[in-house]
Scaffold this motif. Structure first.
Motif, mmCIF file in Angstrom:
data_model
loop_
_atom_site.group_PDB
_atom_site.id
_atom_site.type_symbol
_atom_site.label_atom_id
_atom_site.label_comp_id
_atom_site.label_asym_id
_atom_site.label_seq_id
_atom_site.Cartn_x
_atom_site.Cartn_y
_atom_site.Cartn_z
ATOM 1 N N TRP A 58 0.822 -1.195 0.000
ATOM 2 C CA TRP A 58 0.000 0.000 0.000
ATOM 3 C C TRP A 58 0.864 1.255 0.000
ATOM 4 C CZ3 TRP A 58 1.223 2.974 4.190
ATOM 5 C CH2 TRP A 58 1.745 2.329 5.309
ATOM 6 N N MET A 59 0.242 2.383 -0.334
ATOM 7 C CA MET A 59 0.914 3.678 -0.227
ATOM 8 C C MET A 59 -0.095 4.687 0.288
ATOM 9 S SD MET A 59 2.927 6.109 -2.959
ATOM 10 C CE MET A 59 1.455 6.838 -3.704
ATOM 11 N N ARG A 60 0.258 5.373 1.347
ATOM 12 C CA ARG A 60 -0.634 6.382 1.918
ATOM 13 C C ARG A 60 -0.503 7.691 1.143
ATOM 14 N NH1 ARG A 60 -0.485 6.838 8.206
ATOM 15 N NH2 ARG A 60 -1.682 4.914 7.867
ATOM 16 N N MET A 61 -1.650 8.348 0.899
ATOM 17 C CA MET A 61 -1.658 9.625 0.209
ATOM 18 C C MET A 61 -1.645 10.754 1.228
ATOM 19 S SD MET A 61 -1.859 8.836 -3.041
ATOM 20 C CE MET A 61 -2.372 10.399 -3.740
ATOM 21 N N GLN A 62 -1.102 11.891 0.833
ATOM 22 C CA GLN A 62 -1.077 13.057 1.696
ATOM 23 C C GLN A 62 -2.503 13.579 1.850
ATOM 24 O OE1 GLN A 62 2.158 15.691 0.805
ATOM 25 N NE2 GLN A 62 1.089 17.474 1.659
ATOM 26 N N THR A 63 -2.973 13.684 3.100
ATOM 27 C CA THR A 63 -4.383 13.972 3.365
ATOM 28 C C THR A 63 -4.829 15.317 2.811
ATOM 29 O OG1 THR A 63 -4.268 12.647 5.387
ATOM 30 C CG2 THR A 63 -6.131 14.150 5.168
ATOM 31 N N ASN A 64 -4.017 16.361 2.950
ATOM 32 C CA ASN A 64 -4.446 17.680 2.483
ATOM 33 C C ASN A 64 -4.525 17.749 0.958
ATOM 34 O OD1 ASN A 64 -1.701 17.577 2.134
ATOM 35 N ND2 ASN A 64 -1.326 19.678 2.773
ATOM 36 N N PHE A 65 -3.906 16.780 0.282
ATOM 37 C CA PHE A 65 -4.043 16.686 -1.170
ATOM 38 C C PHE A 65 -5.291 15.885 -1.542
ATOM 39 C CE2 PHE A 65 -3.434 14.154 -5.020
ATOM 40 C CZ PHE A 65 -3.204 15.133 -5.959
ATOM 41 N N SER A 66 -5.402 14.679 -0.991
ATOM 42 C CA SER A 66 -6.502 13.788 -1.374
ATOM 43 C C SER A 66 -7.863 14.340 -0.958
ATOM 44 C CB SER A 66 -6.288 12.402 -0.765
ATOM 45 O OG SER A 66 -6.189 12.479 0.644
ATOM 46 N N SER A 67 -7.941 14.980 0.202
ATOM 47 C CA SER A 67 -9.229 15.495 0.664
ATOM 48 C C SER A 67 -9.724 16.653 -0.192
ATOM 49 C CB SER A 67 -9.122 15.947 2.126
ATOM 50 O OG SER A 67 -8.168 17.000 2.251
ATOM 51 N N LYS A 68 -8.815 17.339 -0.844
ATOM 52 C CA LYS A 68 -9.192 18.503 -1.646
ATOM 53 C C LYS A 68 -9.455 18.152 -3.106
ATOM 54 C CE LYS A 68 -7.755 23.257 -2.639
ATOM 55 N NZ LYS A 68 -6.733 24.295 -2.396
ATOM 56 N N TYR A 69 -8.694 17.188 -3.654
ATOM 57 C CA TYR A 69 -8.746 16.957 -5.093
ATOM 58 C C TYR A 69 -9.280 15.587 -5.513
ATOM 59 C CZ TYR A 69 -5.879 21.150 -5.277
ATOM 60 O OH TYR A 69 -5.418 22.431 -5.143
ATOM 61 N N LEU A 70 -9.300 14.616 -4.602
ATOM 62 C CA LEU A 70 -9.695 13.264 -4.981
ATOM 63 C C LEU A 70 -11.055 12.910 -4.385
ATOM 64 C CD1 LEU A 70 -6.246 11.443 -4.668
ATOM 65 C CD2 LEU A 70 -7.242 12.637 -6.630
ATOM 66 N N PRO A 71 -11.695 11.843 -4.881
ATOM 67 C CA PRO A 71 -13.035 11.484 -4.399
ATOM 68 C C PRO A 71 -13.081 11.263 -2.888
ATOM 69 C CG PRO A 71 -12.512 10.278 -6.404
ATOM 70 C CD PRO A 71 -11.251 10.969 -5.990
ATOM 71 N N ALA A 72 -14.234 11.523 -2.315
ATOM 72 C CA ALA A 72 -14.408 11.369 -0.863
ATOM 73 C C ALA A 72 -14.822 9.953 -0.492
ATOM 74 C CB ALA A 72 -15.459 12.357 -0.363
ATOM 75 N N THR A 73 -15.004 9.086 -1.485
ATOM 76 C CA THR A 73 -15.359 7.688 -1.226
ATOM 77 C C THR A 73 -14.371 6.768 -1.923
ATOM 78 O OG1 THR A 73 -16.848 7.700 -3.145
ATOM 79 C CG2 THR A 73 -17.814 8.212 -0.991
ATOM 80 N N SER A 74 -14.252 5.557 -1.420
ATOM 81 C CA SER A 74 -13.340 4.574 -2.009
ATOM 82 C C SER A 74 -13.786 4.223 -3.426
ATOM 83 C CB SER A 74 -13.295 3.311 -1.147
ATOM 84 O OG SER A 74 -12.858 3.613 0.161
ATOM 85 N N THR A 75 -12.805 4.013 -4.307
ATOM 86 C CA THR A 75 -13.132 3.713 -5.704
ATOM 87 C C THR A 75 -11.921 3.100 -6.400
ATOM 88 O OG1 THR A 75 -13.979 4.647 -7.767
ATOM 89 C CG2 THR A 75 -12.423 5.997 -6.529
ATOM 90 N N TRP A 76 -12.151 2.535 -7.576
ATOM 91 C CA TRP A 76 -11.050 2.019 -8.382
ATOM 92 C C TRP A 76 -10.445 3.159 -9.195
ATOM 93 C CZ3 TRP A 76 -8.877 -2.520 -7.605
ATOM 94 C CH2 TRP A 76 -9.617 -3.555 -7.046
ATOM 95 N N CYS A 77 -9.139 3.092 -9.392
ATOM 96 C CA CYS A 77 -8.423 4.070 -10.217
ATOM 97 C C CYS A 77 -7.480 3.312 -11.147
ATOM 98 C CB CYS A 77 -7.629 5.042 -9.342
ATOM 99 S SG CYS A 77 -6.658 6.252 -10.269
ATOM 100 N N THR A 78 -7.538 3.615 -12.433
ATOM 101 C CA THR A 78 -6.646 2.962 -13.391
ATOM 102 C C THR A 78 -5.356 3.755 -13.505
ATOM 103 O OG1 THR A 78 -8.547 2.140 -14.652
ATOM 104 C CG2 THR A 78 -6.403 2.098 -15.737
ATOM 105 N N PHE A 79 -4.238 3.103 -13.183
ATOM 106 C CA PHE A 79 -2.922 3.747 -13.228
ATOM 107 C C PHE A 79 -2.185 3.368 -14.515
ATOM 108 C CE2 PHE A 79 -3.737 4.673 -8.897
ATOM 109 C CZ PHE A 79 -2.823 5.631 -8.489
ATOM 110 N N TYR A 80 -1.605 4.395 -15.141
ATOM 111 C CA TYR A 80 -0.779 4.197 -16.336
ATOM 112 C C TYR A 80 0.621 4.691 -16.029
ATOM 113 C CZ TYR A 80 -5.184 3.577 -18.843
ATOM 114 O OH TYR A 80 -6.410 3.128 -19.266
ATOM 115 N N TYR A 81 1.619 4.004 -16.576
ATOM 116 C CA TYR A 81 3.006 4.387 -16.300
ATOM 117 C C TYR A 81 3.694 4.865 -17.574
ATOM 118 C CZ TYR A 81 7.886 4.192 -14.854
ATOM 119 O OH TYR A 81 9.191 4.512 -14.588
ATOM 120 N N ALA A 82 4.301 6.047 -17.504
ATOM 121 C CA ALA A 82 5.139 6.592 -18.589
ATOM 122 C C ALA A 82 4.452 6.493 -19.946
ATOM 123 C CB ALA A 82 6.488 5.889 -18.616
#
Length: 273
Positions: A184-208
């Motif tokens: 796992w990796m924890r996200m910075q709270t002041n970033f995620s609470s402001k810009y990311l969804p407030a509920t759990s969800t799937w996110c598709t990650f792409y690299y480079a």
């Protein structure tokens, strides 16, 4: 204190510089540039010399739609030889970007002088004309705890995030061995609470810029903490993320669509400039 408006037709507005406008530039009432921008979002002014300066919109308390630039504008006039009697022609470039052409009283274009207070950005330069401008830049780059990037790297990343959609700051993290092994990796709270969804969800990650994405579970705990859990280890392993390497994430959170994230090494993001 007001400056004389020559014309205010969108998407171009011309403002003649009088003595008061050397320190505070007031835009004409109802001009198209002011109407098209989010008042809470700073604007980037591009001059003909390839330099970019960030300013914060300000509005008079009267609420009559009068907007102005003050902090840093006096220094800008000094750096780029804007004088009383000149005409500043602003053209809306979109995405809170404006180009500026300065003409003297004869109508001839005034080429900007070189400015010593700059930070390199590829073929362009970023001018930090005040502490307030630097603070605005800093809003567009969130660095995870214990991760060190130089002030210049942070400023360059912040400007890239500012001029590139979507309007979500770059998130910078360091790939730690223990977090990878824990899965796992924890996200910075002041970033995620402001810009990311407030509920759990799937996110598709792409690299480079890869066309193949991996789904990662974005988890919100009962205490409001956000983490990347299921699928995160697989993403790191499949893309050979280097232990202790520094990476930049751009999240795309469009309404009604699945969250998407793009991960690139810090060195690659900066070299692309």
């Amino acid at each position: 204190m007001d400056s004389q408006a020559v014309t205010s037709l969108a998407p171009v507005v011309c403002v003649r510089i009088d003595p008061c406008a050397m320190s505070t530039l007031i835009f004409p009432f109802g001009c198209g540039i002011v109407r098209s921008f989010d008042r809470s979002h700073p604007i980037a002014i591009h001059n003909s010399g390839g330099c970019i300066t960030l300013f914060e919109w300000k509005a008079y308390a009267s609420g009559k739609g009068r907007h102005y630039l003050d902090v840093g504008w006096k220094e800008y006039c000094s750096d780029f030889r804007v004088n009383v009697g000149d005409t500043c022609m602003f053209t809306n470039m979109g995405r809170h970007n404006v180009s500026l052409l300065v003409q003297d009283e004869t109508g001839a274009e005034k080429k900007p002088s070189s400015c010593l207070c700059t930070v390199g950005l590829g073929h362009k330069k970023v001018i930090l004309c005040s502490a307030q401008t630097a603070a605005l830049l800093d809003k567009y780059c969130y660095v995870s705890r214990s991760v060190y990037v130089t002030p210049e790297e942070r400023q360059r990343l912040a400007l890239l995030a500012f001029v590139s959609p979507p309007k979500i700051p770059f998130y910078v993290f360091q790939h730690k061995a223990r977090l990878y092994l824990n899965g796992w990796m924890r996200m910075q709270t002041n970033f995620s609470s402001k810009y990311l969804p407030a509920t759990s969800t799937w996110c598709t990650f792409y690299y480079a810029s890869s066309y193949s994405g991996i789904k990662v579970w974005y988890d919100i705990s009962s205490g409001g903490k956000s983490m990347l859990t299921t699928g995160w280890s697989s993403f790191c392993e499949c893309n050979n993320l280097v232990i202790d390497g520094i990476y930049v994430v751009r999240f795309n959170v469009a309404a009604g669509e699945e969250m998407v994230a793009f991960v690139d090494p810090l060195s690659m993001v900066l070299s692309d400039q």
